[in-house]
Design a protein around this motif. Structure first.
Motif, mmCIF file in Angstrom:
data_model
loop_
_atom_site.group_PDB
_atom_site.id
_atom_site.type_symbol
_atom_site.label_atom_id
_atom_site.label_comp_id
_atom_site.label_asym_id
_atom_site.label_seq_id
_atom_site.Cartn_x
_atom_site.Cartn_y
_atom_site.Cartn_z
ATOM 1 N N SER A 37 84.625 82.345 35.387
ATOM 2 C CA SER A 37 83.713 81.585 34.541
ATOM 3 C C SER A 37 83.891 80.084 34.779
ATOM 4 O O SER A 37 82.904 79.343 34.890
ATOM 5 N N ARG A 38 85.145 79.635 34.859
ATOM 6 C CA ARG A 38 85.408 78.214 35.147
ATOM 7 C C ARG A 38 84.861 77.832 36.514
ATOM 8 O O ARG A 38 84.242 76.782 36.688
ATOM 9 N N GLU A 39 85.088 78.693 37.498
ATOM 10 C CA GLU A 39 84.612 78.432 38.851
ATOM 11 C C GLU A 39 83.086 78.355 38.882
ATOM 12 O O GLU A 39 82.500 77.488 39.546
ATOM 13 N N SER A 40 82.439 79.235 38.149
ATOM 14 C CA SER A 40 80.980 79.239 38.071
ATOM 15 C C SER A 40 80.474 77.947 37.446
ATOM 16 O O SER A 40 79.497 77.354 37.916
ATOM 17 N N ARG A 41 81.154 77.508 36.405
ATOM 18 C CA ARG A 41 80.756 76.252 35.738
ATOM 19 C C ARG A 41 80.911 75.072 36.692
ATOM 20 O O ARG A 41 80.051 74.182 36.735
ATOM 21 N N MET A 42 81.988 75.049 37.459
ATOM 22 C CA MET A 42 82.188 73.966 38.430
ATOM 23 C C MET A 42 81.092 73.972 39.484
ATOM 24 O O MET A 42 80.587 72.908 39.881
ATOM 25 N N LEU A 43 80.697 75.157 39.947
ATOM 26 C CA LEU A 43 79.616 75.252 40.930
ATOM 27 C C LEU A 43 78.300 74.755 40.343
ATOM 28 O O LEU A 43 77.527 74.074 41.027
ATOM 29 N N GLN A 44 78.036 75.086 39.075
ATOM 30 C CA GLN A 44 76.808 74.629 38.421
ATOM 31 C C GLN A 44 76.784 73.107 38.330
ATOM 32 O O GLN A 44 75.756 72.478 38.620
ATOM 33 N N LEU A 45 77.908 72.522 37.943
ATOM 34 C CA LEU A 45 77.972 71.064 37.824
ATOM 35 C C LEU A 45 77.811 70.388 39.186
ATOM 36 O O LEU A 45 77.113 69.377 39.306
ATOM 37 N N THR A 46 78.440 70.957 40.198
ATOM 38 C CA THR A 46 78.316 70.403 41.556
ATOM 39 C C THR A 46 76.878 70.498 42.044
ATOM 40 O O THR A 46 76.342 69.543 42.610
ATOM 41 N N ALA A 47 76.243 71.638 41.819
ATOM 42 C CA ALA A 47 74.849 71.817 42.231
ATOM 43 C C ALA A 47 73.947 70.829 41.508
ATOM 44 O O ALA A 47 73.023 70.251 42.110
ATOM 45 N N LYS A 48 74.220 70.601 40.241
ATOM 46 C CA LYS A 48 73.421 69.648 39.467
ATOM 47 C C LYS A 48 73.565 68.237 40.039
ATOM 48 O O LYS A 48 72.581 67.498 40.159
ATOM 49 N N GLU A 49 74.783 67.873 40.408
ATOM 50 C CA GLU A 49 75.021 66.552 40.997
ATOM 51 C C GLU A 49 74.327 66.409 42.351
ATOM 52 O O GLU A 49 73.727 65.385 42.654
#
Length: 115
Positions: A37-49
């Protein structure tokens, strides 16, 4: 018809071991799910950036101890494929958790029936 004490004791030990093992596995699976879940959240934030960057912006990816310039669309595609992989991993972990919880519940029910 009664069960001999040795056999009853053996059955109780088996059920207790199965319940204990299931409980340990449940905690392991829950921690794996939290990590995913943490890894998924990090990927979402990176994709957003990456999405918010202008098209001509240079994007670099870390490879070992160095950084390599990578086209932004390739980075977006990699992030998307990793996100899909994490979703399938989470689905598998949820199935495993459900199985372990059912096994644990059945073991507890069997113990209560024997006692």
């Amino acid at each position: 018809m009664s069960i001999p004490n040795e056999a009853l004791q053996k059955i109780l030990i088996e059920i207790e071991q199965k319940a204990s093992f299931s409980q340990q596995q449940i905690s392991i699976v829950k921690s794996q799910m939290a990590a995913k879940s943490r890894e998924s959240r990090m990927l979402q934030l990176t994709a957003k950036e990456v999405e918010s960057l202008p098209v001509e912006t240079k994007v670099y990816e870390g490879v070992g101890k160095m950084f390599i310039e990578t086209p932004a669309p390739a980075v977006k595609k990699r992030l998307q494929s990793e996100t899909e992989g994490l979703k399938s991993d989470m689905t598998n972990l949820e199935k495993k958790l459900h199985y372990l919880e059912t096994t644990y519940k059945n073991s507890i029910d069997n113990l209560e029936q024997l006692l």
